[in-house]
Design a protein around this motif. Structure first.
Motif, PDB file in Angstrom:
ATOM      1  N   UNK A 363      10.349 -14.284  -8.292  1.00  0.00           N
ATOM      2  CA  UNK A 363       9.205 -14.370  -7.390  1.00  0.00           C
ATOM      3  C   UNK A 363       9.538 -13.862  -5.990  1.00  0.00           C
ATOM      4  N   UNK A 364      10.735 -14.153  -5.521  1.00  0.00           N
ATOM      5  CA  UNK A 364      11.117 -13.766  -4.175  1.00  0.00           C
ATOM      6  C   UNK A 364      11.194 -12.263  -3.949  1.00  0.00           C
ATOM      7  N   UNK A 365      11.265 -11.494  -5.012  1.00  0.00           N
ATOM      8  CA  UNK A 365      11.366 -10.034  -4.881  1.00  0.00           C
ATOM      9  C   UNK A 365      10.016  -9.332  -4.879  1.00  0.00           C
ATOM     10  N   UNK A 366       8.934 -10.080  -5.113  1.00  0.00           N
ATOM     11  CA  UNK A 366       7.606  -9.471  -5.116  1.00  0.00           C
ATOM     12  C   UNK A 366       7.178  -9.184  -3.682  1.00  0.00           C
ATOM     13  N   UNK A 367       6.711  -7.946  -3.418  1.00  0.00           N
ATOM     14  CA  UNK A 367       6.301  -7.575  -2.070  1.00  0.00           C
ATOM     15  C   UNK A 367       4.995  -6.783  -2.141  1.00  0.00           C
ATOM     16  N   UNK A 368       4.529  -6.299  -0.978  1.00  0.00           N
ATOM     17  CA  UNK A 368       3.234  -5.620  -0.916  1.00  0.00           C
ATOM     18  C   UNK A 368       3.186  -4.392  -1.817  1.00  0.00           C
ATOM     19  N   UNK A 369       4.327  -3.741  -2.003  1.00  0.00           N
ATOM     20  CA  UNK A 369       4.342  -2.561  -2.856  1.00  0.00           C
ATOM     21  C   UNK A 369       3.927  -2.865  -4.283  1.00  0.00           C
ATOM     22  N   UNK A 370       4.235  -4.061  -4.767  1.00  0.00           N
ATOM     23  CA  UNK A 370       3.845  -4.427  -6.127  1.00  0.00           C
ATOM     24  C   UNK A 370       2.330  -4.636  -6.228  1.00  0.00           C
ATOM     25  N   UNK A 371       1.726  -5.148  -5.163  1.00  0.00           N
ATOM     26  CA  UNK A 371       0.264  -5.272  -5.167  1.00  0.00           C
ATOM     27  C   UNK A 371      -0.390  -3.894  -5.123  1.00  0.00           C
ATOM     28  N   UNK A 372       0.192  -2.973  -4.354  1.00  0.00           N
ATOM     29  CA  UNK A 372      -0.330  -1.603  -4.343  1.00  0.00           C
ATOM     30  C   UNK A 372      -0.205  -0.980  -5.729  1.00  0.00           C
ATOM     31  N   UNK A 373       0.934  -1.211  -6.379  1.00  0.00           N
ATOM     32  CA  UNK A 373       1.134  -0.700  -7.742  1.00  0.00           C
ATOM     33  C   UNK A 373       0.083  -1.271  -8.688  1.00  0.00           C
ATOM     34  N   UNK A 374      -0.209  -2.557  -8.530  1.00  0.00           N
ATOM     35  CA  UNK A 374      -1.229  -3.207  -9.349  1.00  0.00           C
ATOM     36  C   UNK A 374      -2.588  -2.529  -9.147  1.00  0.00           C
ATOM     37  N   UNK A 375      -2.952  -2.281  -7.877  1.00  0.00           N
ATOM     38  CA  UNK A 375      -4.226  -1.625  -7.600  1.00  0.00           C
ATOM     39  C   UNK A 375      -4.312  -0.246  -8.254  1.00  0.00           C
ATOM     40  N   UNK A 376      -3.232   0.507  -8.150  1.00  0.00           N
ATOM     41  CA  UNK A 376      -3.220   1.846  -8.733  1.00  0.00           C
ATOM     42  C   UNK A 376      -3.346   1.788 -10.248  1.00  0.00           C
ATOM     43  N   UNK A 377      -2.665   0.836 -10.889  1.00  0.00           N
ATOM     44  CA  UNK A 377      -2.743   0.701 -12.348  1.00  0.00           C
ATOM     45  C   UNK A 377      -4.178   0.422 -12.789  1.00  0.00           C
ATOM     46  N   UNK A 378      -4.830  -0.524 -12.117  1.00  0.00           N
ATOM     47  CA  UNK A 378      -6.185  -0.907 -12.505  1.00  0.00           C
ATOM     48  C   UNK A 378      -7.163   0.231 -12.224  1.00  0.00           C
ATOM     49  N   UNK A 379      -7.023   0.843 -11.056  1.00  0.00           N
ATOM     50  CA  UNK A 379      -7.906   1.954 -10.715  1.00  0.00           C
ATOM     51  C   UNK A 379      -7.755   3.120 -11.668  1.00  0.00           C
ATOM     52  N   UNK A 380      -6.512   3.449 -12.014  1.00  0.00           N
ATOM     53  CA  UNK A 380      -6.257   4.555 -12.946  1.00  0.00           C
ATOM     54  C   UNK A 380      -6.846   4.262 -14.319  1.00  0.00           C
ATOM     55  N   UNK A 381      -6.695   2.999 -14.781  1.00  0.00           N
ATOM     56  CA  UNK A 381      -7.224   2.620 -16.094  1.00  0.00           C
ATOM     57  C   UNK A 381      -8.737   2.747 -16.132  1.00  0.00           C
ATOM     58  N   UNK A 382      -9.420   2.206 -15.117  1.00  0.00           N
ATOM     59  CA  UNK A 382     -10.877   2.241 -15.115  1.00  0.00           C
ATOM     60  C   UNK A 382     -11.412   3.661 -14.960  1.00  0.00           C
ATOM     61  N   UNK A 383     -10.776   4.461 -14.104  1.00  0.00           N
ATOM     62  CA  UNK A 383     -11.205   5.846 -13.950  1.00  0.00           C
ATOM     63  C   UNK A 383     -10.947   6.650 -15.223  1.00  0.00           C
ATOM     64  N   UNK A 384      -9.808   6.389 -15.863  1.00  0.00           N
ATOM     65  CA  UNK A 384      -9.515   7.071 -17.116  1.00  0.00           C
ATOM     66  C   UNK A 384     -10.501   6.714 -18.202  1.00  0.00           C
ATOM     67  N   UNK A 385     -10.894   5.433 -18.250  1.00  0.00           N
ATOM     68  CA  UNK A 385     -11.880   5.005 -19.243  1.00  0.00           C
ATOM     69  C   UNK A 385     -13.220   5.682 -18.993  1.00  0.00           C
ATOM     70  N   UNK A 386     -13.626   5.730 -17.713  1.00  0.00           N
ATOM     71  CA  UNK A 386     -14.897   6.374 -17.383  1.00  0.00           C
ATOM     72  C   UNK A 386     -14.869   7.851 -17.745  1.00  0.00           C
ATOM     73  N   UNK A 387     -13.750   8.518 -17.441  1.00  0.00           N
ATOM     74  CA  UNK A 387     -13.629   9.941 -17.737  1.00  0.00           C
ATOM     75  C   UNK A 387     -13.661  10.200 -19.228  1.00  0.00           C
ATOM     76  N   UNK A 388     -12.868   9.411 -19.985  1.00  0.00           N
ATOM     77  CA  UNK A 388     -12.787   9.624 -21.429  1.00  0.00           C
ATOM     78  C   UNK A 388     -14.079   9.255 -22.128  1.00  0.00           C
TER      79      UNK A 388
END
Length: 403
Positions: A363-388
């Motif tokens: 838990x102590x190693x989680x930082x803002x970069x991991x939340x940014x990574x989370x946002x990118x993963x979700x955004x990429x998935x939803x955009x990919x679904x819409x495109x496909x």
């Protein structure tokens, strides 16, 4: 009815093995056998492929390298079965002494009950369910068996909005992790509404006694087993990406065919409002594996279709299966736009402990970069679904995710 979607020859062969078809004239048309083996591995059915080809005298059709690779994978899995059966026997024996009830889930019970041979159902861990009030005693049992919580997960509390389980590992040795659950629903997306809909009290009341590895345990009632397998296949990280999820459903339906109460199953699903988490896996199993799900069951369970359901259905019809795509169904389960936005917000910004488990960190190693990574993963998935789904892409994407 079998799916009419155009598939490659290699995909057709792997699905034929999943259906346990008898090959015409005892032989199959030429294929890229290396690709067949690789595809079976990714779909989680490589041992099914090996035994099916052996049973029908097809192994001689394979190049030596591919045949040897399939042979090795089968017997490596067989060795792993011996290990997990020995460990499970020890754990269940200790639980019996402490008068603790473990309910076995997914692979560990399916391998022993609905598959002809445990080697046909490979596993990445052993899933056990306990009542929340028995969680501390269950931890003690696993401790006595030599297991400890995985680093970074020791402070997670079962029954939270997201994760409802802890993973336990051995300090050494080729042992499968133990995944200890207090609820059937377990996810790194906010699952309170879905978890509340699952009738846990009735699940425990109807649990049936079984013998696993010669020791007493509990298993889900047939209709609850089918409900759980469908929901599990639609976990956001799974999204029906492996045909093994369909094989589990198919074998369960066929094994319990005479005792499966479809009226009770439908009533349970409808009362919980879980139609979309059951309909899609059962319909796909019917199309791909000819699983004998009554047509009237699918008619009763077909969900009211919003854009999320229509997009997900279109993706499945095009054999586009990618981790994260079932998030569309979880989003559709939210009752209004405000609830959908709140669900998105809590998905993107979960507690740090949840991201620690998601990315295998303390838990102590989680930082803002991991939340940014989370946002990118979700955004990429939803955009990919819409495109496909909406723009007509026909590409196919595979996942190597396990259970």
């Amino acid at each position: 009815m079998r799916d009419k979607t155009a598939l490659s020859r290699e995909e057709e062969i792997v699905l034929a093995c999943c259906r346990q078809e008898v090959p015409a004239a005892g032989r199959l048309r030429p294929a890229d056998w290396g690709r067949v083996a690789a595809l079976a591995e990714r779909e989680g059915v490589v041992t099914l492929l090996y035994t099916w080809m052996e049973r029908h005298g097809l192994l001689s059709d394979l190049p030596d390298r591919v045949r040897t690779d399939l042979f090795n994978r089968y017997y490596l899995t067989a060795g792993a079965v011996v290990v997990w059966q020995t460990e499970l026997q020890k754990i269940l024996r200790l639980a019996a002494r402490m008068e603790l009830a473990f309910l076995a889930l997914k692979g560990v019970v399916l391998a022993e009950t609905v598959y002809d041979n445990p080697v046909l159902r490979p596993m990445s861990d052993i899933d056990l369910l306990v009542r929340p009030e028995d969680f501390s005693r269950a931890r003690n049992v696993l401790g006595l068996a030599g297991y400890r919580p995985l680093a970074g997960e020791g402070r997670l509390a079962p029954g939270a909005d997201y994760l409802t389980s802890l993973r336990f590992v051995r300090n050494s040795g080729p042992f499968l992790p133990i995944h200890l659950h207090t609820h059937l629903v377990n996810s790194t997306v906010p699952n309170r509404k879905l978890a509340a809909a699952v009738p846990m009290a009735d699940i425990w009341r109807r649990a049936r006694p079984v013998s696993l590895c010669g020791q007493p345990a509990l298993a889900l009632a047939a209709h609850h087993q089918l409900l759980h397998l469908a929901e599990h296949g639609l976990r956001v990280s799974h999204s029906l990406t492996r045909w093994r999820y369909l094989c589990d459903i198919d074998r369960t339906v066929r094994h319990h065919r005479d005792m499966l109460d479809w009226d009770l199953f439908c009533a349970t699903v409808l009362a919980a409002g879980l139609q979309r988490f059951v309909y899609h896996p059962l319909a796909l199993a019917g199309r791909r594996l000819e699983t004998p799900v009554p047509t009237e069951v699918l008619v009763r369970l077909r969900p009211r279709s919003g854009w999320e359901d229509r997009t997900f259905t279109l993706l499945l019809e095009r054999n586009i299966r990618k981790p994260g795509l079932s998030y569309l169904l979880h989003l559709a389960q939210q009752e209004n736009p405000v609830a959908k936005l709140h669900f998105l917000y809590r998905t993107v910004l979960p507690p740090r402990e949840v991201l620690a488990v998601r990315y295998g960190l303390s838990t102590g190693l989680v930082h803002h970069g991991h939340y940014l990574r989370r946002m990118l993963e979700i955004g990429t998935t939803l955009l990919g679904a819409a495109s496909a789904g909406l723009l007509g892409s026909g590409g196919r994407v595979r996942s190597d995710n396990g259970d």
